[in-house]
Design a protein around this motif. Structure first.
Motif, PDB file in Angstrom:
ATOM      1  N   GLY A 510      68.774   8.943  45.717  1.00 18.80           N
ATOM      2  CA  GLY A 510      68.096   7.739  46.070  1.00 18.80           C
ATOM      3  C   GLY A 510      66.782   8.076  46.642  1.00 18.80           C
ATOM      4  O   GLY A 510      66.035   9.318  46.694  1.00 18.80           O
ATOM      5  N   ASN A 511      66.233   7.046  47.297  1.00 20.95           N
ATOM      6  CA  ASN A 511      64.727   7.166  47.511  1.00 20.95           C
ATOM      7  C   ASN A 511      64.826   7.592  49.040  1.00 20.95           C
ATOM      8  O   ASN A 511      64.341   6.687  50.251  1.00 20.95           O
ATOM      9  CB  ASN A 511      64.000   5.784  47.652  1.00 20.95           C
ATOM     10  N   TYR A 512      65.172   8.778  49.404  1.00 25.25           N
ATOM     11  CA  TYR A 512      65.464   9.272  50.726  1.00 25.25           C
ATOM     12  C   TYR A 512      64.791  10.405  51.080  1.00 25.25           C
ATOM     13  O   TYR A 512      64.369  11.311  49.890  1.00 25.25           O
ATOM     14  CB  TYR A 512      67.029   9.288  51.374  1.00 25.25           C
ATOM     15  N   MET A 513      64.528  10.767  52.229  1.00 23.95           N
ATOM     16  CA  MET A 513      63.760  12.215  52.532  1.00 23.95           C
ATOM     17  C   MET A 513      64.750  13.387  52.061  1.00 23.95           C
ATOM     18  O   MET A 513      64.245  14.299  51.606  1.00 23.95           O
ATOM     19  CB  MET A 513      63.349  12.103  54.028  1.00 23.95           C
ATOM     20  N   GLU A 514      65.825  12.974  52.125  1.00 25.81           N
ATOM     21  CA  GLU A 514      66.850  14.283  51.875  1.00 25.81           C
ATOM     22  C   GLU A 514      66.771  14.702  50.328  1.00 25.81           C
ATOM     23  O   GLU A 514      67.106  15.618  49.863  1.00 25.81           O
ATOM     24  CB  GLU A 514      68.215  14.103  52.181  1.00 25.81           C
TER      25      GLU A 514
END
Length: 670
Positions: A510-514
Motif C-alpha cells: 500500500g501507500n505506506y512508508m514500509e
C-alpha cells in the motif's frame, strides 16, 4: 454352607423302583424308603439336614441358567421332554400350568437366544429359568449370553451319558465361559441317562474317535472338581430322580440364594437407617468447560496463492527467445530445491558437493544480468527482479505447470503428469520433463530419492516448506526486509510475510512508508515474541515456552490479525492450566485475573470465557487470592453463579460434619 463342596458320585442302580412321596420335599425329615441303597440314603439325609428353614420371601425372584443338551443322541424318538421342563412340571414347590409355563424363544424379544420358563416357587417367589441346549445358539448372541450367566443365581449344566459329543460341548465350550463369569454362584452338573455300553473306550493309538462310547462317572466327577460343582447322575426323568434327587439339591440352593438376597437387602436397609435420615451430601459434577474449536490450517493455500497474486516477485523466467514465461519468488524456490540455491548463490558448489545437481543447474538455467535486456522491467529500477533464461525449450513450455506444482507443495505428481501430457504429446518427452523435475527436487548425496513418485507422495502428504523455510528464518540469505526490535535487527522475506499475513501484505503493497523502506521498526513486542511470530509465519507452527510467552504471542497475533495463531496460543494456555494440579494452582504466581483482562482487551473471547469458567470451577483456590477482588461486578456474579462446589453443598457438608462429631452419632465400627 453350599453342598457344592461335597463332590460325590451318585450313580443309582436301575432296579430301584420305589419312589418317595411327592410331599417329601416339603418335609425333609420324613423317613426314607428302606429299599433305597445306603449311599442314596446318606446323600438325601445330608440334603435334609443341611436344608435351612423356609426362606424369608422378601426377595421374590430366583434366576436359573441351564446349559447343555441332556437328550440321547441314539434314541431321539424316545427322548423325554427335558430335565428343566420336567422338574418345573412335577415339583410340588413349583406352581404353574403347562400353558403358562413355557414362553417360546421367538416371543421372548429381550432374550432370543434362550428358551425361557417362568413359574412360581414357594408360593410367591418368581422363578425364571433360561435354557440353552445348543452351543451355536449360545455363541450367536454373546452379549445376551454373557449377561444372563453373570446375573444367574444358580447354574445347571446337563449332558447325556450316552452322547459323548454333548459332554465335550459342555467341557470345551460352556465350562471356560462359566469359569470367567463365575462369582461364588452354585453350579449343578447333571449326568442324565442310563449307559448303553459300559465297556471302556478303545485306547489304542490307531483309534482316534470315541464318539460312540459312554461318558464315565469318573469323567463327570473330574469335571465337577475343576469347577467346584455338585455332581448328580439321573438314570431317568421320573418322580424320584426329578422330585427328590435333583429337586432336593436344586431347592437347597434356591433357599440359600433367597436367604443371601434377603440378608444383603437387610444390610443395605441397616446402613441407610444408621444415620437416622442424615446422609453425607452428594457433590455434584462441575459444569462442562467451553470447547475451543481449532481453526484449520491454510498454509498450503497461502503459499499457493502467492504464485498467482504476483506480489513481491524477485525472479522472472524467460524462454530461449527472451520472451517472458513466468514470475516466481527466490525464497520459495530455494526452500524446495538445491538447484535454485546454487543458481541464486545461496549455496556454493563446495557446499552441495553433488555433481548431478551442479550439472542440472548448468544445463537448465542461465542468469542474464544485461542492463539492456529487452524484457527488463522499468518499474523498480532500485531492485529489479533477477532474469533467468530457461535453456531447455521443452522444459520451458511446461514451466508454469512445474511452478504451480512446486508452490502447491511438490507432491501432486499425478496432476503434474496430466498437465505436462496436455502440452507435450510425445510420451518420451513427458518422461524427460518429469526426470528433470525430479533432478531439481533431488536431495544432495542421495540416489534415486524420487524414483517412486507415489511413495514420495504418500510420505509427503502435507506442504513441506514448514521444515525447509525454517532454514531461512532470521537469516540474511535472500532477505529483503529488516525489522528493528529492542535495538537488534531481524532479517525477513517479504514474499513469506505477504503470503501469510494480510496486515503485512497491505503494509508492503500500500501507500505506506514500509512499502519502500528496508528497515522497519517494531514497537510493543519483545524480540523473542516477534521471532516466535515469524516462526509461525514460516513454519505454520509454534511452541511457546510458557503461559506468559503464549499470552504475549497472542497479543502479537491479534495486532497483526493472524487468527489461527491466536487459537493456537489460546489452546496452549488452556492445556497448560488444565494440566496443573490443585496444589500448583494454589501456589503459582501467575495472575489468572490479569490473564482474563488481557484476553478480553485483545478480543480473545474464547479464552476469556474459558478463564471465567476455570475460576468458577476452582473457586476455593482463587477466592483466597488477592487478585480475586479485581474481578468486575459482572465477572463476580458469573463466578458466584457457576462456582464449584456450590454454597448449598458446603452448607450441607458443614451440617453433616457437625452431626458426625456430635454425641448423638455413634461410630458403627468402634
Amino acid at each position: 454352607m453350599y453342598v457344592r463342596a461335597a463332590v460325590l458320585p451318585l450313580s443309582l442302580p436301575q432296579r430301584v423302583s420305589c419312589a418317595p412321596a411327592r410331599g417329601a420335599l416339603a418335609h425333609p425329615r420324613r423317613a426314607l424308603p428302606p429299599a433305597l441303597p445306603v449311599r442314596i440314603k446318606v446323600i438325601l439325609a445330608l440334603t435334609a439336614r443341611l436344608s435351612p428353614p423356609r426362606p424369608s420371601l422378601s426377595c421374590r425372584s430366583i434366576h436359573i441358567v441351564a446349559l447343555g443338551n441332556e437328550g440321547d443322541a441314539f434314541h431321539q424318538d424316545n427322548r423325554p421332554s427335558g430335565l428343566i421342563r420336567t422338574y418345573l412340571g412335577r415339583s410340588p414347590l413349583v406352581s404353574g400350568d403347562e400353558s403358562s409355563l413355557l414362553l417360546n424363544a421367538t416371543s421372548t424379544v429381550a432374550r432370543p437366544v434362550f428358551t425361557e420358563y417362568q413359574a412360581s416357587a414357594f408360593g410367591n417367589v418368581k422363578l425364571v429359568v433360561h435354557d440353552c441346549p445348543v452351543w451355536d445358539i449360545f455363541d450367536s448372541d454373546w452379549y445376551t449370553s454373557r449377561n444372563l450367566i453373570g446375573s444367574a443365581d444358580i447354574i445347571v449344566i446337563k449332558y447325556n451319558v450316552n452322547d459323548k459329543f454333548s459332554f465335550h460341548e459342555v467341557k470345551d465350550n460352556y465350562i471356560p465361559v462359566i469359569k470367567r463369569a463365575l462369582n461364588s454362584v452354585p453350579v449343578i452338573i447333571a449326568a442324565v441317562g442310563t449307559r448303553q455300553n459300559e465297556e471302556l473306550p478303545c485306547t489304542c493309538p490307531l483309534c482316534t474317535s470315541d464318539r460312540g462310547s459312554c461318558v464315565s462317572t469318573t469323567e463327570g466327577i473330574q469335571l465337577a472338581k475343576e469347577l467346584g460343582a455338585t455332581y448328580l447322575e439321573l438314570h431317568s426323568l421320573d418322580d424320584f430322580y426329578i422330585g427328590k434327587y435333583f429337586g432336593g439339591v436344586l431347592e437347597y440352593f434356591m433357599i440359600q440364594a433367597l436367604n443371601q438376597k434377603t440378608s444383603e437387602k437387610m444390610k443395605k436397609r441397616k446402613m441407610s437407617n444408621s444415620f437416622h435420615g442424615i446422609r453425607p451430601p452428594q457433590l455434584e459434577q462441575p459444569e462442562k468447560m467451553p470447547v475451543l474449536k481449532a481453526e484449520a490450517s491454510h498454509y498450503n493455500s497461502d503459499l499457493n496463492n502467492l504464485l498467482f497474486c504476483c506480489q513481491c516477485v524477485d525472479v522472472v523466467f524467460y524462454n530461449p527467445d527472451l520472451k517472458e514465461v513466468a514470475e516466481a519468488h527466490k525464497i520459495v524456490l530455494c526452500a524446495v530445491s538445491h538447484v535454485f540455491m546454487l543458481l541464486f548463490n545461496v549455496k556454493s558448489p563446495a557446499d552441495i558437493q553433488d555433481s548431478s545437481i551442479i550439472r542440472t543447474t548448468q544445463d537448465l538455467f542461465a542468469i542474464n544480468r544485461d542492463t539492456a535486456f529487452p524484457g527488463a522491467s522499468q518499474d523498480s529500477p532500485g531492485n529489479p527482479p533477477l532474469r533467468v533464461i530457461v535453456k531447455d525449450a521443452l522444459f520451458c513450455s511446461c514451466l508454469s505447470d512445474i511452478l504451480r506444482f512446486i508452490y502447491s507443495g511438490a507432491f501432486q505428481w499425478e496432476e503434474l503428469e496430466d498437465d505436462i501430457r496436455k502440452k507435450v504429446k510425445d510420451s518420451g518427452d513427458v518422461s524427460s520433463v518429469i526426470e528433470k523435475v525430479k533432478c531439481i527436487l533431488k536431495t544432495p548425496g542421495k540416489i534415486n530419492c524420487l524414483r517412486n513418485c507415489k511413495t514420495y507422495q504418500a510420505r509427503k502428504p502435507l506442504w513441506f516448506y514448514n521444515t525447509s523455510l525454517k532454514f531461512f528464518l532470521n537469516k540474511p540469505m535472500l532477505a529483503d526486509v529488516v525489522f528493528e526490535i529492542q535495538g537488534t535487527t531481524v532479517p525477513a522475506h517479504r514474499a513469506i510475510l505477504v503470503a501469510r499475513c494480510e496486515v503485512m501484505a497491505a503494509m508492503f503493497n500500500g501507500n505506506y512508508m514500509e512499502a519502500k523502506s528496508v528497515l522497519i521498526p517494531v514497537y510493543g513486542v519483545s524480540k523473542e515474541t516477534f521471532l516466535s511470530f515469524l516462526e509461525y509465519l514460516y513454519t505454520d507452527s509454534c511452541c511457546p515456552a510458557g503461559i506468559f510467552q503464549a499470552m504475549c504471542l497472542l497479543i502479537c497475533a491479534e495486532m497483526y490479525q493472524v487468527s489461527r495463531l491466536q487459537h493456537i496460543c489460546e489452546l496452549f494456555i488452556i492445556t497448560q492450566l488444565q494440566s496443573m494440579p490443585s496444589r500448583e494452582l494454589a501456589s503459582m504466581n501467575l495472575d489468572i485475573v490479569d490473564l482474563l483482562k488481557k484476553a478480553k482487551f485483545h478480543h480473545s473471547d474464547c479464552l476469556s470465557t474459558w478463564l471465567l469458567h476455570f475460576i468458577a470451577t476452582n473457586y476455593l483456590i482463587f477466592s483466597q487470592k488477592p487478585e480475586f477482588q479485581d474481578l468486575s461486578v459482572e465477572e463476580r456474579s458469573f463466578v458466584e453463579k457457576h462456582r464449584w462446589p456450590s454454597n448449598m453443598y458446603l452448607k450441607q457438608l458443614a451440617e453433616y460434619r457437625k452431626y458426625i462429631h456430635s454425641r448423638k452419632c455413634r461410630c458403627l465400627v468402634m
